[in-house]
Design a protein around this motif. Structure first.
Motif: not given
Lengths: 162, 383
Positions: B357-373
């Protein structure tokens, strides 16, 4: 290690009288040896076989002892990269062509996908599944704007002239 | 094997790729068990680093098991679990000999300004990275360090970059007892720099960012002050006021090229690529410093130019110190710090994502979704 003095400066009056080796703002990031004053003189590691095209900066005389083998230059982007490496890291003629080559390479990648019978799933590649889970309203807004812009473009392009 | 595959700005996917081979007698092959996405990977992801080629695998923060070694490797054996520093270093050149393992001269043919880095474009040597099941690790006797028994793999993977870079950010600040340290950026590096600033005797540690969830995290994790610049008229005036109009003794740029907060910098640096990224953090840091202060830069920028107030650097007598972290130099001390509980890196990891799921992980991190650190990718064999 004590600083080395590579040459005899005795002919220069008062040379180095105020030198203070402890005033070293690079410490502790650099344990000063001043070995680099001897030039490119270290015992180099074994050279990795150079059996692919490796572009190297013209600010160094050779290919490094090891190097990455990912994606050697090819196609139009490769030609642009070869041009870029004729210029030093000090020049825009190095970096700007490399950025352009990267964009050309994206198009080459899409063509390569289709040529290999693969249709790239742009939505999956952009991670929009994560948007659906964590940013649904933002995704709907994004898709809505995209649809509006596309519709407007189609209407404009297909409009009959009076 | 499965490996992340870069297809263009903000487009990545997982693909089957050939497994890496030993190409040099000092190589090792490592089966990856944890691989993080770094904030600096986002510069690649957004297409901001020149010579980022389609088809490349990113990832410079990884740990794993040695599965094969070259004929000259003496310190590692098959089966060892290793921390792999993000810098590729020969250990022989003049720079490695002086402890500058991030500035090795025998690992990056394409650029002399930076040593080799795993999975970080051809500008950093053209090595495929660790967001994959297997990775080739050159100079295996120099960088890789065996993970001490009992160490949590989540702690170990953060010792490849986050902990050393945060620590070196504070170290380069030359912090003296009682100093006020202002850190721009509450990402993983800024958070770690805040924690480490106390280790050098800081009197006050202030973190500035715009994401409330990260400010809340760093407040609790690093016991520091944390403020939202979007609630200030001007972050520089804020720093001046809160330091009795003197300015900070030390400022740390823990943001780099993706900084927001200044429209002109954002447009010229991130949108039009007329600069090597947005230099907002450097700009604020220079202007927030006390006269004679020290600026420590660990935020990553591209290789071209940035708009920074260099006149103020001169007129205020500011010392600038910057480098890629010398992971190898710092690892012995930082492993001790982790084992003794001085630094506790694991809580920074907020997302554990299957490699697929690397594409989703990049998007979550890049867009700071789901309180991602900090997201970490876990390959199938390590789950």
């Amino acid at each position: 290690m004590e600083n080395k003095t590579p040459k005899d400066y005795s002919h220069i009056k008062n040379w180095g009288i105020d030198a203070d080796p402890k005033n070293d703002p690079t410490y502790p990031m650099k344990h000063r040896t001043d070995a680099e004053q001897e030039g490119y003189s270290w015992d180099r590691p074994t050279q990795q076989d150079i059996n692919i095209e490796v572009l190297h900066s013209n600010e160094r005389p050779n290919v490094t002892a090891v190097f990455g083998t990912s994606m050697p230059p090819s196609g139009l982007s490769g030609m642009i990269r070869r041009f870029a490496f004729k210029h030093s890291e000090n020049s825009y003629l190095h970096w700007l062509p490399l950025l352009m080559a990267d964009r050309v390479n994206v198009v080459e990648g899409v063509i390569e996908d289709f040529a290999g019978g693969k249709v790239p799933n742009i939505f999956a590649e952009k991670g929009w599944k994560a948007d659906w889970e964590h940013n649904r309203s933002g995704l709907i807004q994004k898709v809505g704007v995209l649809a509006l812009v596309t519709t407007a473009a189609v209407v404009l392009l297909t409009r009959k002239k009076d | 094997m499965l490996a992340m595959n870069y297809r263009g700005p903000q487009r990545v996917r997982i693909d089957e790729k050939p497994e890496p081979k030993i190409l040099h007698p000092q190589d090792a092959i490592v089966r990856v068990t944890r691989s993080c996405i770094c904030g600096s990977d986002l510069h690649l992801y957004n297409g901001n680093v020149p010579d980022t080629r389609v088809g490349m695998t990113f990832g410079h923060e990884f740990i794993g098991e040695v599965t094969e070694i070259g004929s000259e490797v003496q310190k590692l054996k098959v089966g060892d679990m290793v921390i792999v520093p993000f810098n590729i270093a020969c250990g022989k050149c003049h720079f490695c000999k002086q402890g500058l393992f991030g500035n090795c001269h025998e690992s990056n043919s394409q650029a002399t300004a930076v040593g080799g880095i795993f999975g970080y474009s051809h500008t950093a040597g053209g090595y495929d990275g660790g967001q994959a099941e297997y990775v080739r690790v050159p100079y295996a006797d120099v960088g890789p360090t065996v993970i001490p028994p009992g160490m949590d793999p989540d702690d170990a993977v953060l010792l490849t970059d986050v902990v050393p870079t945060g620590y070196q950010a504070a170290e380069m600040g030359g912090i003296q007892k009682g100093d006020t340290v202002v850190i721009f950026g509450a990402g993983p590096i800024g958070i770690m720099a805040a924690r480490c600033s106390w280790l050098f005797g800081a009197g006050r540690v202030i973190v500035i960012d715009k994401l409330e969830y990260r400010l809340e995290f760093v407040r609790n994790y690093a016991n520091c002050e944390a403020y939202n610049y979007e609630e200030m008229d001007d972050p520089v005036v804020f720093v001046k006021k809160t330091t009795d109009w003197m300015g900070a003794d030390v400022c740390i740029d823990a943001v780099g090229a993706e900084a927001s907060g200044n429209l002109m910098q954002t447009i010229t640096g991130r949108k039009l690529l007329l600069q090597a990224g947005s230099a907002t953090a450097v700009h604020w840091a220079v202007n927030s410093l006390k006269k004679g202060g020290i600026l420590s830069i660990v935020g990553v920028y591209g290789p071209t130019d940035n708009l920074v107030p260099i006149g103020n650097v001169v007129n205020k007598g500011i010392t600038i110190r910057a480098n890629q972290a010398s992971v190898k130099r710092l690892l012995p001390k930082l492993i001790d710090h982790v084992q003794n509980g001085v630094i506790n890196p694991k809580p920074l990891i907020t997302h554990r994502v299957p490699l697929e799921d690397v594409a989703d992980a990049y998007h979550i991190f890049s867009e700071k979704l789901d309180n991602c650190i900090k997201p970490v990718l876990i390959p199938p064999s390590a789950r």
